[in-house]
Motif scaffolding. Structure first.
Motif, short mmCIF file in Angstrom:
data_model
loop_
_atom_site.label_atom_id
_atom_site.label_comp_id
_atom_site.label_asym_id
_atom_site.label_seq_id
_atom_site.Cartn_x
_atom_site.Cartn_y
_atom_site.Cartn_z
N SER A 80 0.83 -1.21 0.00
CA SER A 80 0.00 0.00 0.00
C SER A 80 0.86 1.25 0.00
N LEU A 81 0.35 2.30 -0.61
CA LEU A 81 1.06 3.57 -0.68
C LEU A 81 1.03 4.26 0.68
N PRO A 82 2.09 5.00 1.06
CA PRO A 82 2.09 5.67 2.37
C PRO A 82 0.95 6.66 2.55
N SER A 83 0.53 7.31 1.47
CA SER A 83 -0.55 8.27 1.60
C SER A 83 -1.92 7.63 1.79
N THR A 84 -2.01 6.31 1.61
CA THR A 84 -3.28 5.64 1.85
C THR A 84 -3.68 5.73 3.30
N SER A 85 -2.70 5.54 4.20
CA SER A 85 -3.01 5.67 5.63
C SER A 85 -3.37 7.10 6.00
N GLN A 136 -3.32 14.71 -3.76
CA GLN A 136 -2.17 15.00 -4.62
C GLN A 136 -0.97 14.14 -4.27
N GLU A 137 -0.79 13.84 -2.99
CA GLU A 137 0.29 12.93 -2.62
C GLU A 137 0.04 11.53 -3.16
N LEU A 138 -1.23 11.10 -3.18
CA LEU A 138 -1.56 9.79 -3.75
C LEU A 138 -1.27 9.76 -5.24
N ILE A 139 -1.60 10.83 -5.95
CA ILE A 139 -1.33 10.89 -7.38
C ILE A 139 0.17 10.86 -7.65
N LYS A 140 0.93 11.60 -6.84
CA LYS A 140 2.38 11.64 -7.02
C LYS A 140 3.00 10.28 -6.75
N TYR A 153 -6.31 3.70 -6.06
CA TYR A 153 -6.45 4.41 -7.32
C TYR A 153 -6.52 3.41 -8.46
N SER A 154 -7.08 3.79 -9.53
CA SER A 154 -7.12 2.99 -10.74
C SER A 154 -6.80 3.89 -11.92
N GLU A 155 -6.70 3.27 -13.10
CA GLU A 155 -6.32 4.04 -14.28
C GLU A 155 -7.43 4.99 -14.70
#
Length: 393
Positions: free
Chosen positions: A118-123, A317-321, A336-338
């Motif tokens: 999982s991405l860090p920004s998910t939490s 924005q952190e999730l997108i990055k 996120y998805s495409e």
């Protein structure tokens, strides 16, 4: 028809009746609201430090004016604190238990589907969306732990004092960081800022562990509260069966909505859908007082989501990055998805600037690979500046 309206009017005093002493309910609301403010202030500290660490150092001396920050931020924070205190004091223990179980199931499902990749920004996204649910969890836990206590009011008063003090200290920490951290972190002239500079990365993990512990206790209290009025297993089964079906549908919808879009509008829309599902549930198997308490949850959720719109935008924005820098993790993650419009816009921007997208990354190898993530982060700066992050407080 007239008799039906008269029955409703006669039942209004029962709707407004407190489950316990009104003073106890107010103290529980104070403790729960203090917990929400502690979470919000520490989240702002974490995101502010991350925003500064992502910059190249040229804008570190730019700061908002502390006088404007303290004037506008103090009034809005005081109004939000009063509204949340009254709201959480009025919400009953049964509805608070339903909110706790719904968010706990969504929390477990989100972390289970994301897994170790999982991405860090998910939490961070989960923490931002958990504010009102955390208040309900603290309120439900306090009601359960102090049930039948001989000195209940005194115990809650002793709990409210340190809670208010902790919330005030966290607010002072946030204002100190927002005004002086860029200067003190570069000159190493402040113990607080130096500590955040060296060990500030552990603050997010501390918040996640605290959230797990709070909801772990609250789930036990919620199940005990909901099972208390049932005298037989058949009555409990008639209640838990539609509850399980409703929560399963809500979890699937919220995950699909977060996978499609993670903006602040989507967060408010999912909050309305979740509370609307709870309203239909209590209309089916609940009481009329539960219906009123669910309706009170709508302004309570709004008091938490509307002031934190800047946090939601920054986390998105952190999730997108991170999704653009870690395409393999994004493919396995449910956050996120495409089809995400923000991610498509970012890919088009990278393509016009000569930065390869996800397809180009998968075809590259060896010397054609992308530079490290730190170089990519320097090319894609965050559009939410620290002035926008500080504008609320």
């Amino acid at each position: 028809m007239i008799s039906y309206i008269q029955a409703w009017l006669l039942a209004i005093p029962d709707f407004l009746e407190f489950e316990t002493n009104p003073l106890d309910c107010l103290l529980q609301g104070l403790v729960s609201t203090s917990g929400i403010f502690v979470l919000c202030y520490l989240l702002r500290v974490v995101l502010f430090i991350q925003a500064l660490s992502n910059e190249d150092g040229s804008n570190l001396k730019e700061c908002t004016r502390p006088a404007e920050l303290s004037a506008n931020g103090w009034l809005s924070a005081a109004f939000q604190f009063c509204c949340l205190t009254v709201n959480l004091a009025l919400v009953g223990s049964r509805v608070a238990s339903l909110v706790v179980l719904e968010f706990s199931l969504r929390l477990v499902s989100s972390w289970a589907t994301a897994g170790p990749t999982s991405l860090p920004s998910t939490s961070l996204q989960i923490l931002v969306h958990s504010q009102f649910s955390l208040g309900c969890a603290l309120s439900c836990s306090l009601r359960f732990l102090h049930d039948g206590a001989p000195k209940r009011s005194l115990n809650l008063l002793l709990a409210a004092g340190p809670s208010l003090l902790l919330a005030g200290q966290c607010g002072r920490l946030w204002r100190h960081v927002a005004t002086l951290y860029p200067l003190h972190s570069s000159q190493c002239s402040c113990g607080i800022c130096v500590s955040l500079l060296t060990s500030g990365h552990t603050l997010q993990a501390f918040l996640c562990h605290s959230l797990k512990l709070s909801f772990g206790v609250a789930v036990i209290a919620a199940i005990s509260t909901l099972n208390h009025p049932f005298k037989s297993a058949s009555e409990a089964l008639r209640f838990w069966t539609p509850l399980t079906v409703c929560y399963a549908l809500l979890v699937v919808y919220v995950q699909e909505e977060q996978r499609r879009c993670s903006s602040g509008t989507a967060a408010r829309r999912t909050a309305v859908v979740r509370l609307g599902g709870l309203l239909l549930l209590v209309l089916t198997v609940g009481r009329w007082t539960d219906v009123l308490h669910v309706l009170l949850c709508f302004p309570g959720e709004a008091c938490c989501l509307i002031p934190s719109q800047d946090l939601q935008a920054l986390v998105a924005q952190e999730l997108i990055k991170e999704a653009s820098c870690n395409p393999k993790q994004t493919a396995n993650s449910d956050t996120y998805s495409e089809e995400s419009p923000e991610l498509v816009h970012l890919h088009r921007k990278h393509k016009s600037a000569g930065i390869p997208g996800r397809e180009g990354i998968s075809q590259m190898s060896g010397s054609d690979a992308l530079p490290p993530s730190r170089d990519l982060k320097s090319q894609t700066s965050c559009t939410v500046t620290k002035q926008e992050l500080c504008s609320r407080y």
